[in-house]
Design a protein around this motif. Structure first.
Motif, PDB file in Angstrom:
ATOM      1  N   ARG A 254       0.810  -0.478   2.912  1.00 35.95           N
ATOM      2  CA  ARG A 254       0.816  -1.916   3.179  1.00 35.95           C
ATOM      3  C   ARG A 254      -0.227  -2.371   4.195  1.00 35.95           C
ATOM      4  O   ARG A 254      -0.291  -3.549   4.512  1.00 35.95           O
ATOM      5  CB  ARG A 254       2.224  -2.343   3.651  1.00 35.95           C
ATOM      6  CG  ARG A 254       3.298  -2.129   2.600  1.00 35.95           C
ATOM      7  CD  ARG A 254       3.003  -2.912   1.345  1.00 35.95           C
ATOM      8  NE  ARG A 254       3.945  -2.591   0.279  1.00 35.95           N
ATOM      9  CZ  ARG A 254       3.646  -2.660  -1.001  1.00 35.95           C
ATOM     10  NH1 ARG A 254       2.440  -2.991  -1.392  1.00 35.95           N
ATOM     11  NH2 ARG A 254       4.545  -2.378  -1.904  1.00 35.95           N
ATOM     12  N   THR A 255      -0.985  -1.456   4.771  1.00 32.58           N
ATOM     13  CA  THR A 255      -2.030  -1.880   5.698  1.00 32.58           C
ATOM     14  C   THR A 255      -3.405  -1.444   5.196  1.00 32.58           C
ATOM     15  O   THR A 255      -4.276  -2.275   4.967  1.00 32.58           O
ATOM     16  CB  THR A 255      -1.768  -1.294   7.111  1.00 32.58           C
ATOM     17  OG1 THR A 255      -0.444  -1.638   7.505  1.00 32.58           O
ATOM     18  CG2 THR A 255      -2.744  -1.838   8.122  1.00 32.58           C
ATOM     19  N   ILE A 256      -3.589  -0.151   5.002  1.00 28.83           N
ATOM     20  CA  ILE A 256      -4.910   0.352   4.608  1.00 28.83           C
ATOM     21  C   ILE A 256      -5.260  -0.041   3.168  1.00 28.83           C
ATOM     22  O   ILE A 256      -6.357  -0.528   2.909  1.00 28.83           O
ATOM     23  CB  ILE A 256      -4.974   1.890   4.800  1.00 28.83           C
ATOM     24  CG1 ILE A 256      -4.797   2.217   6.290  1.00 28.83           C
ATOM     25  CG2 ILE A 256      -6.291   2.448   4.279  1.00 28.83           C
ATOM     26  CD1 ILE A 256      -4.713   3.693   6.615  1.00 28.83           C
ATOM     27  N   ALA A 257      -4.313   0.147   2.241  1.00 26.55           N
ATOM     28  CA  ALA A 257      -4.606  -0.148   0.824  1.00 26.55           C
ATOM     29  C   ALA A 257      -5.025  -1.601   0.590  1.00 26.55           C
ATOM     30  O   ALA A 257      -6.063  -1.851  -0.038  1.00 26.55           O
ATOM     31  CB  ALA A 257      -3.431   0.242  -0.056  1.00 26.55           C
ATOM     32  N   PRO A 258      -4.281  -2.588   1.109  1.00 29.78           N
ATOM     33  CA  PRO A 258      -4.720  -3.970   0.880  1.00 29.78           C
ATOM     34  C   PRO A 258      -6.089  -4.270   1.504  1.00 29.78           C
ATOM     35  O   PRO A 258      -6.861  -5.041   0.954  1.00 29.78           O
ATOM     36  CB  PRO A 258      -3.645  -4.820   1.559  1.00 29.78           C
ATOM     37  CG  PRO A 258      -2.465  -3.952   1.661  1.00 29.78           C
ATOM     38  CD  PRO A 258      -2.978  -2.560   1.799  1.00 29.78           C
ATOM     39  N   LEU A 259      -6.399  -3.629   2.633  1.00 39.94           N
ATOM     40  CA  LEU A 259      -7.666  -3.904   3.307  1.00 39.94           C
ATOM     41  C   LEU A 259      -8.860  -3.309   2.553  1.00 39.94           C
ATOM     42  O   LEU A 259      -9.914  -3.919   2.464  1.00 39.94           O
ATOM     43  CB  LEU A 259      -7.645  -3.330   4.734  1.00 39.94           C
ATOM     44  CG  LEU A 259      -6.776  -4.068   5.767  1.00 39.94           C
ATOM     45  CD1 LEU A 259      -6.810  -3.340   7.091  1.00 39.94           C
ATOM     46  CD2 LEU A 259      -7.247  -5.503   5.954  1.00 39.94           C
ATOM     47  N   LEU A 260      -8.669  -2.104   2.037  1.00 38.64           N
ATOM     48  CA  LEU A 260      -9.812  -1.399   1.453  1.00 38.64           C
ATOM     49  C   LEU A 260      -9.993  -1.549  -0.054  1.00 38.64           C
ATOM     50  O   LEU A 260     -11.076  -1.309  -0.570  1.00 38.64           O
ATOM     51  CB  LEU A 260      -9.715   0.100   1.783  1.00 38.64           C
ATOM     52  CG  LEU A 260      -9.771   0.487   3.264  1.00 38.64           C
ATOM     53  CD1 LEU A 260      -9.781   1.997   3.405  1.00 38.64           C
ATOM     54  CD2 LEU A 260     -11.015  -0.089   3.932  1.00 38.64           C
ATOM     55  N   SER A 261      -8.920  -1.901  -0.751  1.00 40.89           N
ATOM     56  CA  SER A 261      -9.023  -1.872  -2.223  1.00 40.89           C
ATOM     57  C   SER A 261     -10.041  -2.871  -2.770  1.00 40.89           C
ATOM     58  O   SER A 261     -10.755  -2.562  -3.734  1.00 40.89           O
ATOM     59  CB  SER A 261      -7.653  -2.088  -2.858  1.00 40.89           C
ATOM     60  OG  SER A 261      -7.116  -3.295  -2.415  1.00 40.89           O
ATOM     61  N   THR A 262     -10.143  -4.067  -2.161  1.00 42.04           N
ATOM     62  CA  THR A 262     -11.075  -5.075  -2.690  1.00 42.04           C
ATOM     63  C   THR A 262     -12.537  -4.623  -2.594  1.00 42.04           C
ATOM     64  O   THR A 262     -13.229  -4.596  -3.616  1.00 42.04           O
ATOM     65  CB  THR A 262     -10.855  -6.441  -2.004  1.00 42.04           C
ATOM     66  OG1 THR A 262      -9.479  -6.744  -2.038  1.00 42.04           O
ATOM     67  CG2 THR A 262     -11.637  -7.543  -2.682  1.00 42.04           C
ATOM     68  N   PRO A 263     -13.039  -4.245  -1.387  1.00 43.86           N
ATOM     69  CA  PRO A 263     -14.438  -3.796  -1.350  1.00 43.86           C
ATOM     70  C   PRO A 263     -14.690  -2.543  -2.190  1.00 43.86           C
ATOM     71  O   PRO A 263     -15.747  -2.425  -2.826  1.00 43.86           O
ATOM     72  CB  PRO A 263     -14.703  -3.522   0.136  1.00 43.86           C
ATOM     73  CG  PRO A 263     -13.391  -3.544   0.806  1.00 43.86           C
ATOM     74  CD  PRO A 263     -12.454  -4.314  -0.040  1.00 43.86           C
ATOM     75  N   LEU A 264     -13.723  -1.640  -2.224  1.00 43.11           N
ATOM     76  CA  LEU A 264     -13.900  -0.411  -3.007  1.00 43.11           C
ATOM     77  C   LEU A 264     -13.947  -0.685  -4.513  1.00 43.11           C
ATOM     78  O   LEU A 264     -14.638   0.015  -5.254  1.00 43.11           O
ATOM     79  CB  LEU A 264     -12.781   0.586  -2.703  1.00 43.11           C
ATOM     80  CG  LEU A 264     -12.986   1.449  -1.452  1.00 43.11           C
ATOM     81  CD1 LEU A 264     -11.751   2.297  -1.196  1.00 43.11           C
ATOM     82  CD2 LEU A 264     -14.207   2.341  -1.592  1.00 43.11           C
ATOM     83  N   ALA A 265     -13.235  -1.709  -4.941  1.00 42.21           N
ATOM     84  CA  ALA A 265     -13.212  -2.036  -6.374  1.00 42.21           C
ATOM     85  C   ALA A 265     -14.602  -2.474  -6.830  1.00 42.21           C
ATOM     86  O   ALA A 265     -15.067  -2.077  -7.904  1.00 42.21           O
ATOM     87  CB  ALA A 265     -12.193  -3.131  -6.645  1.00 42.21           C
ATOM     88  N   GLY A 266     -15.284  -3.275  -6.007  1.00 41.45           N
ATOM     89  CA  GLY A 266     -16.640  -3.716  -6.330  1.00 41.45           C
ATOM     90  C   GLY A 266     -17.569  -2.525  -6.449  1.00 41.45           C
ATOM     91  O   GLY A 266     -18.357  -2.410  -7.401  1.00 41.45           O
TER      92      GLY A 266
END
Lengths: 361, 248
Positions: free
Chosen positions: B189-201
């Protein structure tokens, strides 16, 4: 002479024990504590537990609560708790995200909706799974975690309710369950039993069933098959004494024989080797059958613990099927929920600039 | 074949095979001998397994959502995949570290013991609250206060009782608490929401756009803006979805 018979006297010679001898003196010495010792131990234990509880404070209480409620429902509750609280904050204030505030809020709202749906579906599935698995284990369908001899509390509660509903004279049924009198009223003015009385009756019912089945199990250990028989209405008789009745899937001779074979209730070589290991902790002239009974009663306890742990795996397995359903439900419910309760967030002012951020489901 | 056979007998045979398997026997053994660690491991297993299925479900759903233009669909699927990978991988990794390193060390402050590499319990502080030596000392004091006499055998029994009533639940609850905070609160609930968007690009450009010119950031942001909402719903009457697809 069978292999078992040839091994038993050999071991008895080694330990200086005649077959069938019961050494009462040695058995008494196991529990031979000074008068009042148990009471003193109990009082001191209580005092220390109180002191430790006080010293560990709120955290200690949280840890104890978590330990007591350990299981699938707990894991779902923890997941739902952080999904509802932390995830929306992380989405709404994500520094790496370039979306506008309205979109962030729109997306963040998805988390509590997701938690509510997952929790509802998960809870329903866990309750259904627990019921199913309890029935399977307590009725002997899973031989390796057979809990027929020590049925679980949940299963016995269901049986108690069933028997109570089926009883023609309900008062008599309750009296039989709990002959001990309880403090306070047994029945409310409208004639229905009070909750306190019903709880006490269930405890009595549960103790009675467990005691009866444990006695049967112990009596079956090492008993000659000719001395065991099923009579009348699924009654199990051992050496001319009726020990139990209507135990699920122990209602015919074939089922009983299969049960004895499955659980090695006859002292065979394999069991005898295990017992020898067990014997090391006991007095040298303790009787083999007594030790076998002790060994087997430990096995009952172990099977109960094994079932409780096995049930956790079953809970996970069944809940995985639920995930697909809750995902679909979320897809359906989420936009409708926002449109209904937060229409200003659902309104698409400027779609070109609008962005949605995902993360954390 | 009767109903009892379908509902209980056949599934019971399957469950029995599972219960008898070496893997399950090993786990059940740990459940009895090391119930504290087993409980924490089961918590992580339960959460991670569902995240794994969730990830597969969401990624496939997004990737096959025909209502999303193909180019944009890839970003949505990449986002779902990245989110799942961070959640599953991160939770497994941190769960293992917490179980092996952090929990035993923190717990030893209360229990006064820690297991070495061979699994043998070593005393690190016999004055710790839940250490047997300290419990013995407390027993002596309590006996004096209550005006009771106790011998060595009784003291051993008291230590055993207190361990069962206090130390075991404390250690189990502590392990569950540490695992829950580290895996669910921090990773999921902290790391995944923060990192998933930039990593998806990054993932989309690197693995999904092979043979195409790399897109500028502005475009990626625009893609994000137009397509993510539709993945939340496949229903025809979803106004939000229609608006966004129209805009795309």
């Amino acid at each position: 002479m069978s292999k078992v018979e040839s091994v038993v006297p050999k071991y008895q010679q080694m330990s200086g024990l005649n077959h069938g001898q019961i050494n009462y003196a040695s058995r008494q010495s196991f529990s031979g504590a000074a008068p009042g010792a148990d009471d003193a131990v109990k009082k001191i234990t209580q005092a220390i537990v109180g002191e430790i509880t006080e010293k560990t404070g709120v955290l200690g209480k949280i840890y104890k609560f978590l330990a007591d409620k350990d299981g699938e429902i707990q894991s779902q509750a923890i997941n739902a708790l952080f999904t509802t609280t932390l995830a929306p904050i992380m989405i709404a204030w994500n520094p790496f995200s370039k979306q506008d505030e309205k979109t962030k809020k729109y997306t963040a709202l998805r988390q509590p909706v997701s938690a509510a749906i997952a929790m509802t579906g998960g809870l329903g599935m866990t309750i259904a799974t627990n019921y199913y698995m309890n029935k399977m284990a307590c009725e002997g369908y899973i031989a390796n975690v057979d809990a027929r001899i020590e049925p679980t509390k949940d299963y016995l509660k269901g049986k108690f309710k069933q028997d109570y509903k089926a009883a023609s004279d309900k008062k008599e049924f309750l009296e039989k369950c709990n002959p001990e009198s309880i403090k306070g009223d047994k029945f409310s003015p409208n004639g229905k039993p009070t909750k306190k009385y019903l709880d006490a009756c269930f405890e009595g019912y549960s103790d009675k069933v467990k005691k009866e089945r444990k006695n049967l199990f112990t009596a079956l250990i090492g008993e000659h098959p000719d001395n065991i028989e099923i009579k009348g209405d699924s009654e199990i008789w051992v050496k001319g004494e009726k020990l139990a009745q209507k135990i699920p899937n122990l209602e015919t001779d074939t089922q009983l024989k299969a049960y004895i074979k499955e659980h090695n209730l006859h002292v065979n070589n394999k069991l005898f080797e295990k017992i020898k290991t067990e014997m090391k902790n006991l007095k040298p002239n303790a009787e083999i059958k007594e030790v076998a009974k002790k060994f087997m009663s430990n096995k009952i306890k172990r099977m109960g613990k094994d079932f409780s742990n096995f049930n956790k795996y079953a809970g996970i397995l069944f809940n995985l099927f639920m995930v697909g359903i809750t995902c679909t439900a979320l897809n359906w419910a989420y936009p409708r929920f926002v449109e209904k309760f937060f229409p200003h967030l659902a309104k698409d002012d400027n779609p070109k600039k609008d962005t949605i951020q995902k993360g954390g489901k | 074949m009767n109903i009892s056979s379908i509902l209980y007998k056949k599934p019971g045979e399957l469950f029995n095979k599972l219960a008898k398997s070496k893997w399950m026997q090993k786990n059940l053994e740990q459940g009895v001998s090391d119930s504290e660690r087993f409980a924490a491991a089961m918590l992580v297993t339960s959460i991670v397994s569902k995240d794994l299925v969730n990830c597969a479900f969401y990624t496939t759903q997004s990737y096959n959502n025909q209502k999303i233009p193909e180019e944009k669909r890839k970003f949505v699927a990449a986002l779902d995949l990245m989110n799942g990978i961070i959640m599953v991988g991160g939770q497994l990794l941190i769960g293992k570290v917490i179980d092996a390193k952090v929990t035993p060390k923190l717990l030893s402050k209360f229990t006064g013991t820690i297991k070495d590499a061979k699994g043998v319990e070593k005393t690190v502080n016999n004055k710790a609250l839940l250490h047997p030596d300290n419990i013995k000392e407390m027993a002596q004091k309590a006996a004096k206060n209550l005006d009771l006499k106790i011998d060595d055998k009784m003291t051993e029994k008291i230590v055993k009782n207190v361990t069962k009533l206090c130390k075991e639940p404390f250690a189990k609850g502590f392990g569950l608490f540490a695992a829950a905070i580290a895996t669910t609160a921090i990773v999921k609930r902290t790391i995944a929401p923060l990192l998933s968007t930039p990593l998806a690009g990054w993932f989309k450009e690197k693995f999904m756009d092979k043979g195409k010119k790399p897109e500028i950031n502005k475009d990626t942001i625009e893609i994000e803006s137009k397509v993510l909402a539709p993945s939340y719903s496949k229903t025809k009457d979803n106004k939000q979805e229609h608006k966004l697809i129209k805009a795309a």
